[in-house]
Design an enzyme around this catalytic site. Structure first.
Site, short mmCIF file in Angstrom:
data_model
loop_
_atom_site.label_atom_id
_atom_site.label_comp_id
_atom_site.label_asym_id
_atom_site.label_seq_id
_atom_site.Cartn_x
_atom_site.Cartn_y
_atom_site.Cartn_z
N CYS A 1 0.87 -1.18 0.00
CA CYS A 1 0.00 0.00 0.00
C CYS A 1 0.90 1.23 0.00
O CYS A 1 1.90 1.26 0.73
CB CYS A 1 -0.89 -0.02 1.24
SG CYS A 1 -1.98 1.41 1.36
N HIS B 1 -9.17 -3.86 -1.51
CA HIS B 1 -8.13 -3.06 -0.84
C HIS B 1 -8.46 -1.57 -0.93
O HIS B 1 -8.42 -0.86 0.09
CB HIS B 1 -6.77 -3.36 -1.48
CG HIS B 1 -5.64 -2.54 -0.95
ND1 HIS B 1 -4.55 -3.08 -0.31
CD2 HIS B 1 -5.42 -1.19 -0.96
CE1 HIS B 1 -3.73 -2.11 0.07
NE2 HIS B 1 -4.22 -0.95 -0.32
N GLU B 2 -8.78 -1.10 -2.15
CA GLU B 2 -9.03 0.34 -2.31
C GLU B 2 -10.29 0.78 -1.56
O GLU B 2 -10.30 1.84 -0.93
CB GLU B 2 -9.13 0.70 -3.80
CG GLU B 2 -7.85 0.50 -4.60
CD GLU B 2 -6.61 1.08 -3.95
OE1 GLU B 2 -6.70 2.12 -3.26
OE2 GLU B 2 -5.53 0.48 -4.11
N HIS C 1 -10.00 1.53 2.05
CA HIS C 1 -9.51 2.87 2.44
C HIS C 1 -10.67 3.82 2.74
O HIS C 1 -10.50 4.81 3.46
CB HIS C 1 -8.66 3.47 1.32
CG HIS C 1 -7.25 2.95 1.27
ND1 HIS C 1 -6.33 3.19 2.26
CD2 HIS C 1 -6.60 2.21 0.33
CE1 HIS C 1 -5.16 2.62 1.92
NE2 HIS C 1 -5.31 2.01 0.77
#
Ligand code: NI
Length: 176
Positions: A100, A142-143, A146
């Protein structure tokens, strides 16, 4: 257009919930997206979420033809995804290595759902609705994490599979 500073783990802004985009006509939205692409290109990342540059909006970008950071990954179409919603299509998980830009120099093996459906909007307000698997599914999970204040180490279960990229993968082009 500009390359922005990427916030690093430890910054409280990375732990906040991002807000939905409500005004697609706001010219600031396109400035944000341009800045995100410039920043992602500069760092060689495969994805970036607005909170990583300090903007608490539900905007993520991702995609690549060939990634030096993930040489074995199949291509993922370049996508701007706004106000995403993820639906899990299977309980089945895959383990895979992730890094990341907000956790520079480190990689960890992270369990992710193997197949997901994601829905959201492009910057023109058109619907995006895709069912994907494997690395594409991993990148989106994953994104989108965030946007809910989650960084990949928070999803890990086995910290023996966490370390510095140059130690774990000496053959890889190193993270910035
Ligand atoms: Ni990230």
């Amino acid at each position: 257009m500009s390359v922005c500073t990427i916030l690093r783990m430890g910054d409280a802004r990375l732990l906040a919930l991002a807000q939905p985009v409500t005004d697609f006509a706001d010219p600031g939205l396109n400035v944000l997206i341009d800045d995100m692409f410039d920043t992602m290109a500069e760092t060689g990342g495969v994805g970036l979420a607005a909170p990583q540059i300090g903007v608490g909006l539900q905007v993520v970008i991702f995609g690549f033809e060939k990634s030096e950071r993930y040489p074995d990954a199949e291509p993922v179409p370049q996508t701007i995804l706004i106000n995403p919603v993820i639906t899990l299509m299977t309980e089945e998980e895959d383990l895979g290595w992730e890094g990341c830009l907000s956790v520079p120099g480190l990689r960890g093996e992270v369990p992710r759902h193997k197949q997901i459906r994601y829905q959201g909007f492009d910057p023109q307000g058109h619907v995006i609705d895709r069912t994907v698997e494997k690395f594409h599914a991993r990148v989106v999970q994953h994104e989108c994490d965030h946007l809910i204040g989650k960084l990949f180490p928070m999803r890990m279960r086995d910290f023996t599979r966490f370390g510095f990229t140059d130690v774990l993968f000496p053959e890889l082009k190193q993270d910035p």
